[in-house]
Scaffold this motif. Structure first.
Motif, PDB file in Angstrom:
ATOM      1  N   LYS A 162       0.839  -1.197   0.000  1.00 50.02           N
ATOM      2  CA  LYS A 162       0.000   0.000   0.000  1.00 50.02           C
ATOM      3  C   LYS A 162       0.872   1.244   0.000  1.00 50.02           C
ATOM      4  O   LYS A 162       1.993   1.230   0.511  1.00 50.02           O
ATOM      5  CB  LYS A 162      -0.904   0.017   1.233  1.00 50.02           C
ATOM      6  CG  LYS A 162      -1.933  -1.092   1.292  1.00 50.02           C
ATOM      7  CD  LYS A 162      -2.821  -0.920   2.517  1.00 50.02           C
ATOM      8  CE  LYS A 162      -3.877  -2.016   2.601  1.00 50.02           C
ATOM      9  NZ  LYS A 162      -4.779  -1.845   3.762  1.00 50.02           N
ATOM     10  N   PRO A 177       0.666   6.934   3.698  1.00 51.38           N
ATOM     11  CA  PRO A 177      -0.388   7.966   3.823  1.00 51.38           C
ATOM     12  C   PRO A 177       0.032   9.341   3.326  1.00 51.38           C
ATOM     13  O   PRO A 177      -0.823  10.195   3.103  1.00 51.38           O
ATOM     14  CB  PRO A 177      -0.659   8.003   5.342  1.00 51.38           C
ATOM     15  CG  PRO A 177      -0.177   6.704   5.868  1.00 51.38           C
ATOM     16  CD  PRO A 177       0.973   6.316   5.004  1.00 51.38           C
ATOM     17  N   SER A 209      -8.259  12.857  -5.482  1.00 52.61           N
ATOM     18  CA  SER A 209      -7.426  12.773  -4.281  1.00 52.61           C
ATOM     19  C   SER A 209      -6.328  13.837  -4.295  1.00 52.61           C
ATOM     20  O   SER A 209      -6.068  14.481  -3.273  1.00 52.61           O
ATOM     21  CB  SER A 209      -6.816  11.372  -4.147  1.00 52.61           C
ATOM     22  OG  SER A 209      -5.895  11.104  -5.175  1.00 52.61           O
ATOM     23  N   THR A 222      -3.036  14.051   4.917  1.00 50.03           N
ATOM     24  CA  THR A 222      -2.837  12.607   4.753  1.00 50.03           C
ATOM     25  C   THR A 222      -3.881  12.057   3.791  1.00 50.03           C
ATOM     26  O   THR A 222      -4.911  12.699   3.524  1.00 50.03           O
ATOM     27  CB  THR A 222      -2.949  11.868   6.086  1.00 50.03           C
ATOM     28  OG1 THR A 222      -4.297  12.006   6.573  1.00 50.03           O
ATOM     29  CG2 THR A 222      -1.967  12.423   7.119  1.00 50.03           C
ATOM     30  N   ARG A 223      -3.634  10.865   3.285  1.00 49.89           N
ATOM     31  CA  ARG A 223      -4.589  10.223   2.368  1.00 49.89           C
ATOM     32  C   ARG A 223      -5.940   9.995   3.036  1.00 49.89           C
ATOM     33  O   ARG A 223      -6.990  10.089   2.399  1.00 49.89           O
ATOM     34  CB  ARG A 223      -4.016   8.894   1.850  1.00 49.89           C
ATOM     35  CG  ARG A 223      -2.941   9.074   0.791  1.00 49.89           C
ATOM     36  CD  ARG A 223      -2.345   7.752   0.337  1.00 49.89           C
ATOM     37  NE  ARG A 223      -3.213   6.988  -0.538  1.00 49.89           N
ATOM     38  CZ  ARG A 223      -3.279   7.135  -1.850  1.00 49.89           C
ATOM     39  NH1 ARG A 223      -2.543   8.042  -2.457  1.00 49.89           N
ATOM     40  NH2 ARG A 223      -4.080   6.378  -2.576  1.00 49.89           N
ATOM     41  N   SER A 224      -5.938   9.702   4.341  1.00 48.92           N
ATOM     42  CA  SER A 224      -7.202   9.466   5.042  1.00 48.92           C
ATOM     43  C   SER A 224      -8.013  10.757   5.153  1.00 48.92           C
ATOM     44  O   SER A 224      -9.244  10.747   5.021  1.00 48.92           O
ATOM     45  CB  SER A 224      -6.949   8.869   6.429  1.00 48.92           C
ATOM     46  OG  SER A 224      -6.145   9.726   7.199  1.00 48.92           O
ATOM     47  N   GLU A 225      -7.348  11.883   5.377  1.00 49.12           N
ATOM     48  CA  GLU A 225      -8.037  13.177   5.405  1.00 49.12           C
ATOM     49  C   GLU A 225      -8.687  13.456   4.055  1.00 49.12           C
ATOM     50  O   GLU A 225      -9.853  13.886   3.984  1.00 49.12           O
ATOM     51  CB  GLU A 225      -7.049  14.310   5.704  1.00 49.12           C
ATOM     52  CG  GLU A 225      -6.560  14.434   7.129  1.00 49.12           C
ATOM     53  CD  GLU A 225      -5.581  15.606   7.256  1.00 49.12           C
ATOM     54  OE1 GLU A 225      -6.059  16.760   7.329  1.00 49.12           O
ATOM     55  OE2 GLU A 225      -4.364  15.367   7.256  1.00 49.12           O
ATOM     56  N   GLN A 276      -9.413  11.282   1.683  1.00 48.11           N
ATOM     57  CA  GLN A 276     -10.437  10.284   1.374  1.00 48.11           C
ATOM     58  C   GLN A 276     -11.762  10.634   2.021  1.00 48.11           C
ATOM     59  O   GLN A 276     -12.834  10.471   1.408  1.00 48.11           O
ATOM     60  CB  GLN A 276      -9.985   8.903   1.840  1.00 48.11           C
ATOM     61  CG  GLN A 276     -10.806   7.751   1.272  1.00 48.11           C
ATOM     62  CD  GLN A 276     -10.650   7.595  -0.226  1.00 48.11           C
ATOM     63  OE1 GLN A 276      -9.534   7.502  -0.716  1.00 48.11           O
ATOM     64  NE2 GLN A 276     -11.751   7.582  -0.967  1.00 48.11           N
ATOM     65  N   GLU A 277     -11.705  11.155   3.219  1.00 49.76           N
ATOM     66  CA  GLU A 277     -12.936  11.526   3.933  1.00 49.76           C
ATOM     67  C   GLU A 277     -13.683  12.616   3.181  1.00 49.76           C
ATOM     68  O   GLU A 277     -14.907  12.557   3.009  1.00 49.76           O
ATOM     69  CB  GLU A 277     -12.576  12.001   5.345  1.00 49.76           C
ATOM     70  CG  GLU A 277     -13.795  12.342   6.194  1.00 49.76           C
ATOM     71  CD  GLU A 277     -13.414  12.807   7.598  1.00 49.76           C
ATOM     72  OE1 GLU A 277     -14.300  13.348   8.287  1.00 49.76           O
ATOM     73  OE2 GLU A 277     -12.239  12.650   8.001  1.00 49.76           O
ATOM     74  N   ASN A 310     -15.045  11.148  -0.274  1.00 46.25           N
ATOM     75  CA  ASN A 310     -16.248  10.316  -0.123  1.00 46.25           C
ATOM     76  C   ASN A 310     -17.500  11.156   0.085  1.00 46.25           C
ATOM     77  O   ASN A 310     -18.597  10.772  -0.332  1.00 46.25           O
ATOM     78  CB  ASN A 310     -16.071   9.350   1.051  1.00 46.25           C
ATOM     79  CG  ASN A 310     -15.029   8.282   0.771  1.00 46.25           C
ATOM     80  OD1 ASN A 310     -14.695   8.017  -0.377  1.00 46.25           O
ATOM     81  ND2 ASN A 310     -14.501   7.672   1.827  1.00 46.25           N
TER      82      ASN A 310
END
Length: 899
Positions: free
Chosen positions: A259, A262, A454, A602-605, A607-608, A611
């Motif tokens: 993977k 991030p 992204s 970050t990628r999670s930020e 992504q949220e 989405n």
């Protein structure tokens, strides 16, 4: 003549919602079908469905079925025919295609045929995206002003294209201001699986596939649609129902595992892949991605990787269709019914991929593996897209480039001059300093990245954090944001990041390729004068796919490809030689240092936010109105005639001379005698060198031509926008200011007219040779014609009188274009080149063509002032020879339409 399909017995069907869908069951033809790479399966399906033993032969099917990992290009070449499902064009290459179609109608009429036979048979989509320039930036009204200027400059071209949409069947024109061709293709035009109605009411299903007149057509492979760039002339033949003759490719399997970190982006990943594949060598080959790591990538991530296929040299970088692909179709507002039909078809034909199931892995010619967790933050430059540099090394790498000899990684700045700088006063009354490495242009641009939510949202979130920390960008840096479609603007607004981007100067400036193709517009004169006066190596940073010398802007000698967040970061820093780990970007409102790590999302930020805000309703809203165009487009008035009324006064649209004097009979094959060398060039001469798309220099032959017709410099527009006029384009051939011609005393678009020993503009020298009846050749190095697929990079030399090119190697599309224009591509034997043969370009050249006829790949003798050497004839197929005998592919098509 065509006959019945010998594979008709393999046609099967299924019923869904009361409708009958037919397809070819490929696995029933041969038991080894499941070992074929998925990309080869698409070629096979097309051959089976279109087999008529005329254009597509039964032996083509057997050859594709017989694909093996042992296939090696150059040793056991296999030629096959391929009929793509559709063609896609952009306006720079699309205008000359429509001009050629209009001229072919005239030619057919002149030769006693029916002009309406010249009509697209294969569906064609043309997206107008290459015309808009960044004339205005860092202002709320920049978008409106740039689009207004775009229409003022290009009204004549746009009117012609709108006429073409009415005059020709099966052609869709997407108006200007809609987005970038490859992003519109990804989000809207791509079918993934085609449906075509049969006479009995049933529907035949087959994979979507496409060829395009832009090299980055490859982007669509990220969606599982097999596609690549071809020359404009070859695309025109496909539009007229011809198949493509191609060599069955080697297929390199690129396994992705693990993977991404991030903190890295898909841009970092594609720059890493580009460098790796360039080192491996994949020119003319298919690359197919597999492995569990693929499932971790979004379709936008995959499209970013596929987009840069030309940069890593592959024909395609293909991602077979999986459930993520179908989910993307749902996200982009394709219908549920359509998606379910596609799913059932793909399952029935073993074309639906599960990347986690190793039992589905096909056989490959060669494999390599990348652990995604090893990818680090990267840029590429300063002159080539495959020269990747880790961001952590940029501060030392740039300084090395300053010292290195002139080359792809060098500027040869003397040690005592490396601290040079210049100062100038800005509109705010302050004095600013430029030095080597100063950023003067920063652009979030190009389908490579603007198609990827992204990285676009990542840029927006970084801008938000930067503004909240009190950071800003120096006012003289030309910053711009050109989204690839209206959907991007939609989700940037909905997520609330637009005000922060605008605060930093990244206002939306237009919907098109813009900076990535050289439409960066002017830099401030104070900036330009300071750079030129002090011989500074200043930088451009862009989220594009190409950074060849002279492409982005004449005054940015160093250009770096970077992710959109990094574009902003370098713009804030104001220089490319910063060490982000140790040096702050600036200070916050409290005077505390702010480092890049403090504002990096970050990628999670990301992504949220993605989405929440990237939803199907956006795609429905934007694309439901895309064919209407702006009010300016809607008010364009065009005639209903099937033949175009050419204007002798037009400097945009002119009937080309390609078919003047053409007869129904084939011309006699003749050797090339007493030819002179027009240019003597080195390695990596790109299509940007051969046929630049950017601005028209005021001291150039094209500028003089326009000035003689009372056109002011402000209205010169770009070469790309004037590709419908051969008078401009022939004068613009080899007009790149960075062209290094060994026959000239300095860099630039000049050459030596050998008989008179005068140094002239290249066009003027060619005209002198033409007056004497002297044929011309080019002698060049490796990778001749790399870069964008530009038909004028072949048409221009043809009009200058070039009969043959002798090179060490060719870029795939450009070689095809040369053949399509009736220019002979010759290749030095392995181990030989101009240097080993002691050629200097001042010789008289004689090229002997055998009276017994030409054969693909045969040896051709060249004599240059007593030096005799053999070359390889780069007519790779019998079809190439047929085109050459006709004087080019378009001449062949005209003769065919007369029968």
């Amino acid at each position: 003549m065509s006959g019945p399909n010998p594979f008709a017995q393999f046609e099967k069907s299924f019923t869904q919602a009361g409708e009958v869908y037919k397809y070819f069951d490929l696995a029933s033809i041969d038991g080894k079908y499941d070992q074929l790479p998925y990309s080869i399966r698409v070629l096979l399906e097309s051959a089976v469905r279109n087999c008529d033993n005329f254009q597509v032969l039964e032996k083509d099917v057997q050859s594709i079925l017989g694909w093996t990992p042992a296939l090696k290009q150059g040793s056991n070449d296999v030629e096959v025919s391929f009929k793509p499902a559709r063609v896609i064009l952009q306006d720079f290459t699309g205008v000359p295609a429509v001009v050629d179609f209009a001229a072919m109608r005239d030619a057919v009429l002149d030769l006693g045929g029916n002009p309406e036979k010249i009509n697209p048979i294969c569906p064609a989509d043309l997206v107008i995206d290459h015309s808009v320039q960044v004339d205005y930036a860092r202002a709320p009204d920049a978008l409106t002003k740039n689009q207004t200027l775009e229409f003022e400059r290009n009204k004549e071209r746009f009117t012609f294209l709108k006429w073409g949409a009415k005059a020709f069947n099966n052609m869709l024109i997407v108006p200007p201001g809609s987005g970038i061709v490859h992003q519109v293709n990804l989000e809207y035009l791509a079918r993934v699986v085609f449906e075509k109605e049969n006479a009995d009411g049933s529907k035949i299903l087959y994979p979507d596939s496409v060829v395009g007149t832009d090299s980055h057509t490859t982007m669509i492979n990220g969606l599982g649609v097999l596609g690549w760039g071809v020359g404009g002339i070859e695309a025109e033949a496909v539009m007229l129902g011809q198949s493509i003759s191609m060599l069955l490719p080697e297929v390199i399997g690129y396994k992705l595992v693990g993977k991404l970190s991030p903190l890295v982006t898909s841009t970092d990943l594609v720059l890493t892949i580009t460098k790796n594949l360039r080192q491996l060598g994949v020119v003319g080959k298919f690359v197919e991605f597999y492995g569990p790591g693929v499932a971790e990538l979004s379709i936008a991530d995959r499209a970013t990787i596929s987009n840069m296929g030309p940069e890593y040299g592959a024909t395609v970088g293909y991602f077979p269709i999986d459930e993520n692909t179908l989910n993307y179709m749902k996200q982009t507002n394709r219908s549920e019914k359509k998606i379910e039909v596609i799913r059932q078809y793909l399952k029935a034909t073993q074309q639906l991929r599960n990347y986690s199931d190793e039992s589905q892995d096909p056989k490959f010619t060669q494999t390599l593996t990348l652990d995604l967790s090893t990818v680090v933050s990267s840029v590429s430059g300063p002159k080539r897209p495959h020269d990747r540099v880790s961001v952590s090394d940029m501060h030392t790498d740039f300084k090395s480039c300053l010292s290195n000899p002139v080359g792809f990684k060098g500027f040869a700045i003397k040690p005592e001059a490396q601290a040079d700088f210049g100062e100038f006063q800005w509109d705010d009354g302050k004095t600013y300093k430029l030095q080597h490495g100063s950023v003067v242009l920063a652009s979030i641009t190009s389908c490579t990245n603007t198609s990827n939510p992204s990285v676009m949202l990542g840029a927006g979130l970084l801008a938000k954090k930067a503004v909240e920390k009190g950071l800003s960008i120096l006012p003289y840096i030309k910053t711009s944001l050109s989204p690839g479609s209206g959907v991007v603007t939609y989700y940037l607004k909905e997520s609330g990041v637009i005000p922060f981007l605008e605060k930093l100067g990244f206002d939306i400036v237009g919907y098109g390729c813009m900076t990535c193709i050289g439409n960066s517009g002017p830099l401030d004169e104070n900036v330009v004068n300071t750079i030129e006066k002090n011989n500074l190596v200043c930088a451009g940073v862009l989220s594009g796919n190409r950074n060849f010398e002279g492409r982005i802007h004449p005054n940015t000698r160093a250009n770096y490809l970077a992710s959109p967040p990094l574009v902003i970061a370098y713009a804030i820093a104001g220089r490319v030689d910063i060490d982000f780990e140790k040096e702050p970007l600036g200070v916050d409102v409290k005077g505390k240092p702010v480092f890049l790590r403090d504002i990096w999302p970050t990628r999670s930020e990301i992504q949220e936010v993605e989405n929440k805000h990237v939803i199907p309703a956006m795609f429905q809203e934007v694309y439901s109105k895309i064919e209407l165009g702006s009010p300016d487009w809607q008010t364009l008035q065009v005639s209903d005639g099937k033949l175009f009324s050419w204007s002798g006064d037009s400097t945009y649209i002119k009937r080309p001379p390609f078919f003047e004097g053409m007869t129904r009979e084939l011309p006699k094959l003749q050797s090339i005698q007493k030819a002179r060398c027009l240019l003597f060039l080195g390695d990596s001469v790109t299509t940007d060198h051969i046929s630049p798309a950017g601005s028209i220099a005021r001291n150039s032959p094209a500028a003089r031509f326009l000035a003689e017709r009372n056109i002011t410099a402000r209205d010169f527009n770009s070469y790309g926008s004037r590709r419908g006029n051969d008078d401009i384009m022939s004068r613009g051939t080899f007009a790149n200011i960075r062209l290094v011609n060994k026959l000239a005393s300095k860099t630039g678009p000049r050459t030596l007219h050998i008989p008179s020993q005068e140094e002239l503009d290249i066009f003027d020298a060619a005209q002198r040779y033409r007056e004497d009846g002297t044929p011309l050749v080019l002698v060049v190095g490796k990778e001749y014609g790399s870069g964008s697929s530009r038909d004028w990079a072949a048409k221009g030399p043809f009009l200058l009188g070039v009969k043959a090119v002798v090179a060490e190697s060719y870029e795939r599309i450009h070689r095809s274009n040369l053949v399509g224009m009736g220019i002979i591509p010759l290749q030095f034997l392995p181990g030989q080149n101009a240097e080993t043969l002691k050629l200097n370009g001042r010789e008289v050249y004689n090229i002997s063509l055998p009276e017994s006829g030409l054969k693909p790949g045969q040896k051709i003798q060249v004599e240059a002032d007593g030096t005799v050497f053999e070359t390889i004839l780069r007519f790779d197929t019998e079809v190439d020879i047929t085109y050459y005998k006709n004087g080019g592919i378009l001449n062949y098509m005209i003769r065919k339409m007369l029968n």
